[in-house]
Design a protein around this motif. Structure first.
Motif, PDB file in Angstrom:
ATOM      1  N   LYS A  25       0.823  -1.215   0.000  1.00  0.00           N
ATOM      2  CA  LYS A  25       0.000   0.000   0.000  1.00  0.00           C
ATOM      3  C   LYS A  25       0.856   1.264   0.000  1.00  0.00           C
ATOM      4  O   LYS A  25       0.477   2.279  -0.539  1.00  0.00           O
ATOM      5  N   ASN A  26       2.008   1.208   0.627  1.00  0.00           N
ATOM      6  CA  ASN A  26       2.870   2.369   0.777  1.00  0.00           C
ATOM      7  C   ASN A  26       3.998   2.298  -0.254  1.00  0.00           C
ATOM      8  O   ASN A  26       4.619   1.245  -0.428  1.00  0.00           O
ATOM      9  N   LEU A  27       4.281   3.394  -0.910  1.00  0.00           N
ATOM     10  CA  LEU A  27       5.306   3.401  -1.942  1.00  0.00           C
ATOM     11  C   LEU A  27       6.702   3.193  -1.360  1.00  0.00           C
ATOM     12  O   LEU A  27       7.517   2.472  -1.929  1.00  0.00           O
ATOM     13  N   LEU A  28       6.964   3.789  -0.214  1.00  0.00           N
ATOM     14  CA  LEU A  28       8.277   3.633   0.408  1.00  0.00           C
ATOM     15  C   LEU A  28       8.516   2.190   0.846  1.00  0.00           C
ATOM     16  O   LEU A  28       9.620   1.660   0.685  1.00  0.00           O
ATOM     17  N   SER A  29       7.496   1.526   1.367  1.00  0.00           N
ATOM     18  CA  SER A  29       7.659   0.126   1.751  1.00  0.00           C
ATOM     19  C   SER A  29       7.868  -0.760   0.525  1.00  0.00           C
ATOM     20  O   SER A  29       8.610  -1.741   0.583  1.00  0.00           O
ATOM     21  N   ALA A  30       7.243  -0.419  -0.588  1.00  0.00           N
ATOM     22  CA  ALA A  30       7.457  -1.171  -1.821  1.00  0.00           C
ATOM     23  C   ALA A  30       8.904  -1.039  -2.298  1.00  0.00           C
ATOM     24  O   ALA A  30       9.488  -1.989  -2.808  1.00  0.00           O
ATOM     25  N   ILE A  31       9.488   0.123  -2.097  1.00  0.00           N
ATOM     26  CA  ILE A  31      10.882   0.323  -2.479  1.00  0.00           C
ATOM     27  C   ILE A  31      11.807  -0.516  -1.606  1.00  0.00           C
ATOM     28  O   ILE A  31      12.752  -1.148  -2.095  1.00  0.00           O
ATOM     29  N   ILE A  32      11.528  -0.571  -0.315  1.00  0.00           N
ATOM     30  CA  ILE A  32      12.346  -1.372   0.590  1.00  0.00           C
ATOM     31  C   ILE A  32      12.200  -2.854   0.268  1.00  0.00           C
ATOM     32  O   ILE A  32      13.178  -3.609   0.276  1.00  0.00           O
ATOM     33  N   ILE A  33      10.990  -3.284  -0.053  1.00  0.00           N
ATOM     34  CA  ILE A  33      10.785  -4.682  -0.434  1.00  0.00           C
ATOM     35  C   ILE A  33      11.494  -4.974  -1.749  1.00  0.00           C
ATOM     36  O   ILE A  33      12.018  -6.071  -1.957  1.00  0.00           O
ATOM     37  N   TYR A  34      11.544  -4.002  -2.649  1.00  0.00           N
ATOM     38  CA  TYR A  34      12.295  -4.167  -3.898  1.00  0.00           C
ATOM     39  C   TYR A  34      13.780  -4.402  -3.609  1.00  0.00           C
ATOM     40  O   TYR A  34      14.433  -5.187  -4.298  1.00  0.00           O
ATOM     41  N   CYS A  35      14.295  -3.730  -2.590  1.00  0.00           N
ATOM     42  CA  CYS A  35      15.684  -3.947  -2.188  1.00  0.00           C
ATOM     43  C   CYS A  35      15.883  -5.388  -1.724  1.00  0.00           C
ATOM     44  O   CYS A  35      16.904  -6.009  -2.037  1.00  0.00           O
ATOM     45  N   ILE A  63      21.995   1.128  -6.206  1.00  0.00           N
ATOM     46  CA  ILE A  63      21.870   2.460  -6.808  1.00  0.00           C
ATOM     47  C   ILE A  63      20.408   2.790  -7.109  1.00  0.00           C
ATOM     48  O   ILE A  63      19.940   3.895  -6.814  1.00  0.00           O
ATOM     49  N   SER A  64      19.670   1.840  -7.673  1.00  0.00           N
ATOM     50  CA  SER A  64      18.274   2.127  -8.008  1.00  0.00           C
ATOM     51  C   SER A  64      17.424   2.320  -6.756  1.00  0.00           C
ATOM     52  O   SER A  64      16.525   3.165  -6.744  1.00  0.00           O
ATOM     53  N   THR A  65      17.724   1.577  -5.692  1.00  0.00           N
ATOM     54  CA  THR A  65      16.980   1.771  -4.444  1.00  0.00           C
ATOM     55  C   THR A  65      17.216   3.171  -3.882  1.00  0.00           C
ATOM     56  O   THR A  65      16.269   3.845  -3.453  1.00  0.00           O
ATOM     57  N   VAL A  66      18.453   3.617  -3.908  1.00  0.00           N
ATOM     58  CA  VAL A  66      18.763   4.963  -3.413  1.00  0.00           C
ATOM     59  C   VAL A  66      18.068   6.019  -4.266  1.00  0.00           C
ATOM     60  O   VAL A  66      17.467   6.963  -3.732  1.00  0.00           O
ATOM     61  N   TYR A  67      18.089   5.854  -5.579  1.00  0.00           N
ATOM     62  CA  TYR A  67      17.416   6.821  -6.454  1.00  0.00           C
ATOM     63  C   TYR A  67      15.906   6.818  -6.243  1.00  0.00           C
ATOM     64  O   TYR A  67      15.269   7.878  -6.254  1.00  0.00           O
ATOM     65  N   PHE A  68      15.313   5.644  -6.059  1.00  0.00           N
ATOM     66  CA  PHE A  68      13.877   5.573  -5.803  1.00  0.00           C
ATOM     67  C   PHE A  68      13.519   6.301  -4.515  1.00  0.00           C
ATOM     68  O   PHE A  68      12.537   7.045  -4.461  1.00  0.00           O
ATOM     69  N   ILE A  69      14.298   6.089  -3.463  1.00  0.00           N
ATOM     70  CA  ILE A  69      14.013   6.740  -2.188  1.00  0.00           C
ATOM     71  C   ILE A  69      14.159   8.253  -2.307  1.00  0.00           C
ATOM     72  O   ILE A  69      13.329   9.009  -1.798  1.00  0.00           O
ATOM     73  N   ILE A  70      15.204   8.717  -2.994  1.00  0.00           N
ATOM     74  CA  ILE A  70      15.386  10.157  -3.197  1.00  0.00           C
ATOM     75  C   ILE A  70      14.208  10.738  -3.982  1.00  0.00           C
ATOM     76  O   ILE A  70      13.692  11.811  -3.647  1.00  0.00           O
ATOM     77  N   ALA A  71      13.764  10.038  -5.009  1.00  0.00           N
ATOM     78  CA  ALA A  71      12.650  10.532  -5.816  1.00  0.00           C
ATOM     79  C   ALA A  71      11.363  10.603  -5.006  1.00  0.00           C
ATOM     80  O   ALA A  71      10.625  11.595  -5.074  1.00  0.00           O
TER      81      ALA A  71
END
Length: 86
Positions: A25-35, A63-71
């Protein structure tokens, strides 16, 4: 046979993590799960014997995880400030 079992467990973990990313549900949690997905893929590549691909996946995943979080952080900061109407 234990290597084959480990590969199966890692593949099932990749599927479960992918479903978690989709249903998050949360975009930030999806990014962490992607990591976590990227890390599991690195483990799978190492088990299969493709160390060069594992190294590349580790670098690209980080690198992509860091860029996703920054975005996401910059987008949410812009949404909090709001736009001024002229």
């Amino acid at each position: 046979m234990p290597i084959l079992l480990l590969e199966g467990v890692l593949l099932l973990a990749l599927i479960a993590i992918a479903v978690g990313i989709i249903l998050g549900k949360n975009l930030l949690s999806a990014i962490i799960i992607y990591c976590a997905f990227s890390f599991t893929a690195v483990l799978l590549y190492i088990v299969v014997g493709a160390a060069d691909v594992a190294f590349t996946e580790a670098i690209i995943g980080t690198i992509s995880t860091v860029y996703f979080i920054i975005a996401v952080k910059s987008i949410s900061k812009g949404a909090k400030n709001g736009r001024k109407k002229d």
